[in-house]
Scaffold this motif. Sequence first.
Motif, PDB file in Angstrom:
ATOM      1  N   ARG A 157      41.537  56.354  46.711  1.00 34.95           N
ATOM      2  CA  ARG A 157      41.940  56.455  45.311  1.00 34.95           C
ATOM      3  C   ARG A 157      42.381  55.075  44.866  1.00 34.95           C
ATOM      4  N   CYS A 158      41.942  54.679  43.695  1.00 35.43           N
ATOM      5  CA  CYS A 158      42.283  53.359  43.166  1.00 35.43           C
ATOM      6  C   CYS A 158      43.708  53.381  42.626  1.00 35.43           C
ATOM      7  N   LEU A 159      44.524  52.406  43.038  1.00 34.60           N
ATOM      8  CA  LEU A 159      45.915  52.355  42.573  1.00 34.60           C
ATOM      9  C   LEU A 159      45.993  51.821  41.146  1.00 34.60           C
ATOM     10  N   GLU A 160      44.918  51.189  40.672  1.00 33.56           N
ATOM     11  CA  GLU A 160      44.920  50.658  39.300  1.00 33.56           C
ATOM     12  C   GLU A 160      44.486  51.714  38.293  1.00 33.56           C
ATOM     13  N   CYS A 161      43.298  52.320  38.523  1.00 31.82           N
ATOM     14  CA  CYS A 161      42.738  53.211  37.504  1.00 31.82           C
ATOM     15  C   CYS A 161      42.700  54.678  37.938  1.00 31.82           C
ATOM     16  N   GLY A 162      42.990  54.956  39.215  1.00 33.04           N
ATOM     17  CA  GLY A 162      43.084  56.344  39.660  1.00 33.04           C
ATOM     18  C   GLY A 162      41.771  56.984  40.059  1.00 33.04           C
ATOM     19  N   SER A 214      37.495  48.459  47.686  1.00 29.01           N
ATOM     20  CA  SER A 214      37.551  48.026  46.293  1.00 29.01           C
ATOM     21  C   SER A 214      37.055  49.177  45.423  1.00 29.01           C
ATOM     22  N   CYS A 215      37.410  49.161  44.153  1.00 29.68           N
ATOM     23  CA  CYS A 215      37.111  50.286  43.260  1.00 29.68           C
ATOM     24  C   CYS A 215      35.818  50.030  42.497  1.00 29.68           C
ATOM     25  N   ARG A 216      34.895  50.999  42.544  1.00 29.56           N
ATOM     26  CA  ARG A 216      33.600  50.785  41.869  1.00 29.56           C
ATOM     27  C   ARG A 216      33.715  51.023  40.366  1.00 29.56           C
ATOM     28  N   ALA A 217      34.855  51.584  39.923  1.00 27.25           N
ATOM     29  CA  ALA A 217      35.029  51.763  38.476  1.00 27.25           C
ATOM     30  C   ALA A 217      35.598  50.508  37.837  1.00 27.25           C
ATOM     31  N   CYS A 218      36.653  49.934  38.445  1.00 22.60           N
ATOM     32  CA  CYS A 218      37.349  48.817  37.773  1.00 22.60           C
ATOM     33  C   CYS A 218      37.326  47.523  38.571  1.00 22.60           C
ATOM     34  N   GLY A 219      36.859  47.564  39.830  1.00 20.51           N
ATOM     35  CA  GLY A 219      36.774  46.338  40.619  1.00 20.51           C
ATOM     36  C   GLY A 219      38.074  45.971  41.327  1.00 20.51           C
ATOM     37  N   SER A 220      39.146  46.754  41.128  1.00 22.52           N
ATOM     38  CA  SER A 220      40.429  46.484  41.799  1.00 22.52           C
ATOM     39  C   SER A 220      40.260  46.530  43.315  1.00 22.52           C
ATOM     40  N   GLU A 221      41.073  45.719  44.029  1.00 22.57           N
ATOM     41  CA  GLU A 221      41.038  45.777  45.496  1.00 22.57           C
ATOM     42  C   GLU A 221      42.253  46.520  46.045  1.00 22.57           C
TER      43      GLU A 221
HETATM   44 ZN    ZN Z   1      39.888  51.339  39.765  1.00 27.43          ZN
END
Ligand code: ZN
Lengths: 381, 143
Positions: free
Chosen positions: B25-30, B39-46
């Motif tokens: 689960r992405c900690l930035e966008c959820g 890394s998150c494929r929606a927002c690129g966050s690591e």
């Molecule tokens: Zn994300």
Amino acid sequence: MTEVAIVGLGIHPFGRSPELTGLEQGAVAARAALADAGTDFKAMQFAFGGSQDGGNADSLVNLLGLTGLQFTNIWNGCATGGSSLNAAYSAIRSGQYDMGLVVGFDKHARGAFNPQPRDWGLDDWYGETGLMLTTQYFAMKIQRYMHDHGISRDTLVRVAEKAFRNGSITPTAWRQTALSWEEIEHAPMVSEPLNKYMFCSPAEGGCALVLCRADMAQQFTSRPVLLKSAVVRSRHYGSFEVFSPSQAPTVAPSPTVTASQAAFEFAGIGPEDVDVAQLQDTEVGAEIMHMAENGFCAHGDQEHWLREGVTEINGRLPVNTDGGCLANGEPVGASGLRQVYEICHQLRGSAGARQVPNNPKVGYTHVYGAPGISGVNILAV
Amino acid sequence: MADQLPLHPGLFSWPSKRPELLGSRCLECGEHAFPSQDSCRACGSEQTEIVGLGHSGTLWTWTVQSFMPKSPYLTDETPETFRPYGVGYVELPCGLKVESRLRENSPDSLAIGLDMELEIIPVRCNDEGTQLMTFQFCAAEVS
Ligand SMILES: [Zn+2]
């Protein structure tokens, strides 16, 4: 800014040609396109070419002549032809070059493609447990689409029926035998709901086009076709693509939707202006979904469009008049250019037995493929 | 030596009476992902964390694999012993749709919207005789 014209058309028949390499089939197509334009390879200032399994496209200079031209290899999956055409379009529009060649060819082994997980950023378990098959993806995509938009099995059969009927009057097609509704419906099942006659197969073939500045076109042909837009787009987060172990909660529009909208915007026209179209039909579900994704009808309208023959050669919007991928097979490097080749013949009025009778002025081509890429061209006379 | 091991680490919690898929689960966008990603494929966050994705879901789409796939398919089956298997996307409580083998393998037993639950099944034996395990979904028992 100068417009871009297609003035030469060449093809090597699709199917199986054991006596020729892929590269040689590309050379046959290139020579045919040059002859069609009444010119020669020495006059070409640039070439863009691509092939998946047929070798390096720029090796064609060994067969066509070492003239020193800029020859760039393009590899972009199923959108290879579209990307080559986009590069040629930009090269001429920018004023860098006046004239050049676009060529694509391929020669694939028999049977389905054999992708490896590592090449797609996936771990081995995905392939080992039996999830790495494009046929499954296509089947699951149309299964959900049929559920959401009320498409019946009859409509799937009708798309295949039309493809083989059109293939039977296309001299360069691979499958030239028309099949009845019953023959198609009762073929062996591959991946529910799609059976053997509902998928296209890897094949061989070559296709080439000569392009130049529109203000020079009359030197080469009395019937130039203008390339009004050449667009390639990749996927967004959330679009439902092949080889995806998971999908986002919200389904985003496919790259086809964004490529199509951009192409119409560049050309300054809309879907209602198109007289004849080629839509990627790697299987029957793809043609059905692409009718709506390219803006030609609402989701679900395909059901009555197919029943009323709207997309037949004598219909209001003929689709895949040469039998498409279903009847021609899919030599990946050449497939997208075949679509443009066919539309150019339709717009010239030189499509023979499969000529659409509506005196077409505007044509449309669309490819879609792995890994979530789409190319759209709009052509006009 | 274990009798059974996961074919690939980190895909599911196991052994367990009620196994669960594991993802990130992405900690930035959820947004969630399966398998887990750094890394998150929606927002690129690591910035991502490993989370359980649950034991059950509903069938979003399906097909049946009717012939034995060629390589990279790797099981102990032969063309003679091969049995068709279902393939589907199962929508999990977080909204993520996960692609999976399905125990049900005939069109009569599969339908969009069916309640599904996770089970862990053997894929093949390795050279040491250890059974390598993967996940699949099957129609949930009516409770
Ligand atoms: Zn994300």
